[in-house]
Design an enzyme around this catalytic site. Sequence first.
Site, PDB file in Angstrom:
ATOM      1  CD  GLU A 434      32.147  48.664  36.891  1.00  0.00           C
ATOM      2  OE1 GLU A 434      33.060  49.290  35.969  1.00  0.00           O
ATOM      3  OE2 GLU A 434      31.770  49.159  37.586  1.00  0.00           O
ATOM      4  CD  GLU A 510      33.560  48.720  41.655  1.00  0.00           C
ATOM      5  OE1 GLU A 510      34.227  47.586  41.437  1.00  0.00           O
ATOM      6  OE2 GLU A 510      33.554  49.747  41.191  1.00  0.00           O
TER       7      GLU A 510
END
Length: 819
Positions: A434, A510
């Site tokens: 991210e 994720e």
Amino acid sequence: MKYICSLLFAMMLLVGPIFAQNARKEWALDEHWRFSKGDFEKASSTTFDDQEWQEVTVPHDWAIYGPFDEKHDLQVVAVTQNGEKVATKKTGRTGGLPYMGVGWYRRNFDVEGFDPKQQVVNLIFDGAMSEAQVYVNGQKVGFWPYGYNSFFFDITPYLNEDGLNNSLAVRLENKEQSSRWYPGAGLYRNVHIRVTPKIHVPVWGSFVTTPYVSEEYASVNIKTQLENVPEGTDLKIITEIMDDEGKAVAVKENTQKLNHGRPLEQYLTVNNPQLWSPESPNLYHAQSTIYIDDQIVDKYTTRFGIRKIEFIADKGFFLNGEHRKFQGVNLHHDLGPLGAAVNHSAIKRQLRILKDMGADAVRTSHNMPAPELVELCDEMGLMVMVESFDEWDVAKSKNGYHRYFEEWAEKDMVNMVRHFRNNPSVIMWSIGNEVPTQCSPDGYKVAKFLQDICHREDPTRLVTAGMDRVSCVLDNGFAAMIDIAGLNYRTHRYQETYERLPHSLVLGSETGSTVSSRGVYHFPVEKAAQVVHEDHQSSSYDMEYCYWSNLPEDDFALAEDYDWTMGQFVWTGFDYLGEPTPYDTDAWPNHSSMFGIVDLAGIPKDRYYLYKSVWKKKEETLHILPHWNWKGREGEITPVFVYTNYPTAELFVNGKSYGKQSKTMDGTLQERYRLMWMDVVYEPGEVKVVAYDSTGKAVKEKMLKTASKPHHIELVPEQDAVQANGKELAFVMVRIVDKEGNLCPQDQHSVSFKVTGAGSFKAVANGDPTSTELFHVPEMKVFNGELTLVVESSKEAGEIIIDAKARGLKRSSISIHSK
């Protein structure tokens, strides 16, 4: 095979005495360290007096001893990766522990028989948190900023001439706002001394690959780097490959000329190889002996596995020719009550619990792992995605890695890949999580820079990254450039990602972020995002999640319904210190996550059995929730859920049937994977579930009973014996039960412990994300009737005696054998 054995025997007779003079050796610097928090101007000096400092054993985490306090790293920030645009007061974000500041470690060490003309001595750190400055005999030998990476220094020129009484000093510093979770502090991983001959295979200097794998035979390629060899030197290398039982299965001798720094290279063939997989984690050892003029100069052993990994467009991931989906979890590096300090038996326990649930893979979120974790995954059979960074050149945290990225990223990536490229459990590299750079116009260039390093250092594995800004990465070329598209959540955009990217594959890097607190149930039972409650807990009905995420069933269905989805890595396998979402905004005393399938004490939550029922379909699972102790709820609706691998079950309360429920493809996703009775009326007594197989036959039943008043403490050791090595840990489940042995699931008694004999008290944890009781004090309240006690073996064999007592309860005592 007779030829191989004869040749090996001849080698031993020929070179044994010669090699004994040049044998490499390695040992850990674990004991006799002195530690102090605070900065000291002359602490690197050989004459500095550290006798008033604390004596510690490494691995050591200075911050885990607390105290917990919301003032530790109190932040007023907007968490950009969570989509926040307005800064708010963040409490407990990094665990509420005093990890910030400067700390010094000092000790002396000997290198017996040291010969600076004939030997090289390396000082190896498996990790040091963080910004390590290392001094030997008062001289600075190096600096390494990234706290999660392994690194080493050649300290040969800095040692005393006789190799004795060398001083070692390490300065570490954690700055405020340097992490998004609890990073730990200090020399939290192992430190080693390695002594080699002058001409030697360097640290991580071998590279084993298996370019061809079949059931009949496997081709094994071994590249061996050498240092301090004159250009053009003729070398002989003899390599033997042995299986896990020490049996030689291949041997080859080559004579090569060393030119232009190229490694020695060999191909060997292993017939009828035992392939590595999660179900059969077979391992081999390649022992290479290097000669110059028939004299041994070094001998080096590399552990590896033989397996074939493939990523096939539209079809997914294949291991050894078999299609499979990742049943993976994310793991932070902390070990709950032990903090970040590495312990082999604690990591092994975590992996065993996950394997028992059906997990077959781990993502090392969001950093380079401890070598012990990867080695255990090799041995126990878990695939690993090794991840590198949480931020690149653009900041997430004020004092995060972005400060060092430009100068250090390549060095860190090279160390990571070379360190773990021989581990068969490692199936892909992740270059980031991210990262804000993903939305930069030139972000793909940074990603390519990191991916190219992985490909250069290891051409055999593909690269991924955890991406959460789907629109950005699909539009700007970032996702298309990376080998494997890893999406963090965003399940509703999997199909679009599959259609727009050239890979024709999507990985759930994720997933989930379902939140729950073990043994806590809130009413009414509703599916909802970002729910907060007055008790600062999340409901274990497993229907609450974060606003950016989802419930487990979304990911189960994606994995089952589409070949091109490669499975998932759930956020997270275990709770971890820090990030107490959704209680991270001015919500003290929350200071640990609730994402875990298993709590901070290593006790499975209800969700554990939901995953097990899907991931281990061939193993019987029958789990009922909630507990059945609800004084004051008589006559109120109290839904009952069952997690099972069976398709149908019938529910009875005090003999009254609430009917059968069957999993169905026609209802909600929850109805596809759970059996739910939403109209059950609570009355004390007995809950029974009868499970039926696909033919309608009753095959299993399970009961819950309303417990009577708490009566005694039950101690349940997870193992009967430990090794008497002063390091191995034993874990003991502590339960408050009634006279009949039923768990009292709402009990909060404080239990105190005394450990005597061949062991000592190490830590205690109850899994409560709001508890600020200290882990290293031998007393703690149980959380909903349970907690975990950790004891450590001594170096003397014998019995470890554990006594537990609580006011108003019958005390308990057990023993564990230390041998």
